[in-house]
Scaffold this active site. Sequence first.
Site, short mmCIF file in Angstrom:
data_model
loop_
_atom_site.label_atom_id
_atom_site.label_comp_id
_atom_site.label_asym_id
_atom_site.label_seq_id
_atom_site.Cartn_x
_atom_site.Cartn_y
_atom_site.Cartn_z
N ASN A 9 41.38 48.45 43.17
CA ASN A 9 40.51 49.22 42.67
C ASN A 9 39.41 49.82 43.23
O ASN A 9 38.50 49.35 43.42
CB ASN A 9 40.08 48.47 41.36
CG ASN A 9 39.01 49.49 40.43
OD1 ASN A 9 38.87 50.33 40.55
ND2 ASN A 9 38.22 48.41 39.79
N TRP A 10 39.73 51.14 43.54
CA TRP A 10 38.95 51.91 44.51
C TRP A 10 37.42 52.38 43.63
O TRP A 10 36.72 52.86 44.43
CB TRP A 10 39.38 53.15 45.05
CG TRP A 10 40.69 52.88 46.24
CD1 TRP A 10 41.02 51.31 46.29
CD2 TRP A 10 41.30 53.67 46.90
NE1 TRP A 10 41.96 51.56 47.43
CE2 TRP A 10 42.49 52.96 47.69
CE3 TRP A 10 41.52 55.26 46.94
CZ2 TRP A 10 43.28 53.40 48.26
CZ3 TRP A 10 42.56 55.75 47.73
CH2 TRP A 10 43.34 54.91 48.38
N LYS A 11 37.43 52.33 42.43
CA LYS A 11 36.37 52.65 41.40
C LYS A 11 36.08 54.12 41.85
O LYS A 11 36.73 54.75 42.33
CB LYS A 11 35.14 51.69 41.64
CG LYS A 11 35.65 50.23 41.53
CD LYS A 11 34.46 49.33 41.53
CE LYS A 11 35.15 47.84 41.47
NZ LYS A 11 33.86 46.93 40.92
N HIS A 95 38.46 47.42 32.14
CA HIS A 95 37.75 46.84 33.11
C HIS A 95 36.25 46.65 32.73
O HIS A 95 35.88 47.33 31.69
CB HIS A 95 37.60 47.79 34.18
CG HIS A 95 37.03 47.11 35.39
ND1 HIS A 95 35.59 47.22 35.60
CD2 HIS A 95 37.68 46.65 36.71
CE1 HIS A 95 35.51 46.58 37.04
NE2 HIS A 95 36.65 46.16 37.40
N GLU A 97 33.39 47.18 33.78
CA GLU A 97 32.48 48.39 33.96
C GLU A 97 32.77 49.54 32.96
O GLU A 97 31.79 50.12 32.45
CB GLU A 97 32.80 48.85 35.28
CG GLU A 97 32.04 47.96 36.27
CD GLU A 97 32.74 47.97 37.90
OE1 GLU A 97 33.41 48.93 38.24
OE2 GLU A 97 32.54 47.06 38.41
N GLU A 167 38.71 38.76 35.32
CA GLU A 167 37.66 39.16 36.13
C GLU A 167 36.11 38.62 35.66
O GLU A 167 35.51 39.35 34.78
CB GLU A 167 37.37 40.62 36.49
CG GLU A 167 38.77 41.30 36.90
CD GLU A 167 38.56 42.52 37.72
OE1 GLU A 167 38.89 42.55 38.68
OE2 GLU A 167 37.90 43.40 36.86
N GLY A 173 31.85 42.31 42.56
CA GLY A 173 30.87 43.15 43.32
C GLY A 173 29.57 42.46 43.93
O GLY A 173 28.78 43.12 44.39
N SER A 213 35.18 39.47 43.78
CA SER A 213 34.51 39.42 45.37
C SER A 213 35.81 38.47 46.01
O SER A 213 35.43 37.54 46.62
CB SER A 213 33.18 38.52 45.21
OG SER A 213 32.40 39.26 44.72
N GLY A 234 38.15 45.05 44.58
CA GLY A 234 37.25 46.05 44.49
C GLY A 234 36.89 46.39 45.89
O GLY A 234 37.57 47.19 46.81
N GLY A 235 35.64 45.96 46.30
CA GLY A 235 35.18 46.33 47.68
C GLY A 235 36.13 46.07 48.72
O GLY A 235 36.23 47.14 49.63
C1 PEP Z 1 36.89 44.83 40.46
O1 PEP Z 1 36.04 45.70 40.23
O2 PEP Z 1 37.87 44.73 39.81
C2 PEP Z 1 36.25 44.04 41.60
C3 PEP Z 1 37.14 42.86 41.39
O3 PEP Z 1 35.54 44.23 42.33
P1 PEP Z 1 35.02 43.28 43.68
O4 PEP Z 1 36.38 42.84 44.31
O5 PEP Z 1 34.28 44.12 44.68
O6 PEP Z 1 34.09 42.22 43.15
#
Ligand code: PEP
Length: 251
Positions: A9-11, A95, A97, A167, A173, A213, A234-235
């Site tokens: 997920n590049w957000k 999601h 967010e 999640e 994040g 994470s 994500g990251g």
């Molecule tokens: C996400 O936003 O779906 C996610 C899991 O982010 P991160 O891996 O950065 O925690």
Amino acid sequence: MRRPFIAGNWKMNLDRAAAVALAEGLKEKAAGVDYADIAVCPPFVYLDAVAQVLKGTNVGVGAQDCYFEGNGAFTGEVSVEMLQDIGCQYVILGHSERRHIIGEDNELTNKKVKAVLAAGLIPILCIGEMLEQREAGQTDDINAEQFFGSLAGLTADEMKKVVIAYEPVWAIGTGKVATPQQAEEVHANVRKLIESRFGKEVADAVRIQYGGSMKPDNAKDLLGQADIDGGLIGGAALKVDSFMGIIEAAK
Ligand code: PEP
């Protein structure tokens, strides 16, 4: 045996050149991966460019959201048909967010899930509790509410196509990853929810990703759990090497 599914997920990150370069890097490095499904979910404006790079490869493309109507006067929205037109196979929905920053609820998410399924794309439905909810012992209740609310009215055949991403919001994040035991406990409970509504065959078939994470150094332990079938990243999905490190941990 459920096939692992690792999605990035590049957000709201990268620019056009960086998005294309990341897709090109993955196209090359992931070419030999035959043990897992892989997808990346870039921002809307770079979807077409990334989809062109990844066309015909083993790296699928997904969107981070969509609208549930087909077309018309919905300023700023993007329909599932448009996503399909440019080669998307997946759509992330619900999601945290979008739930907690943009304010989307289960009812809207449910309409989007149905639109995505009706078009033949695969929804990646995110559910998960916030820290205060976990601390108040509400984890299972929150996940059940989001699960039943976002997936209301689906048939068993439709449910089989859905991917769930558990999640925990406190792990997204933040660098605070759920322990493999914490994550597995929730995943097993989510699978029981699926069974309670759709039966055992469907529960055994649905893939449940962990997100929050996940990094190359913690992925193996998480992905080694019986009910964790992949990751929504994500990251660590923003660099070829770290995303590949997670994909390789799914072997
Ligand atoms: C996400 O936003 O779906 C996610 C899991 O982010 P991160 O891996 O950065 O925690």
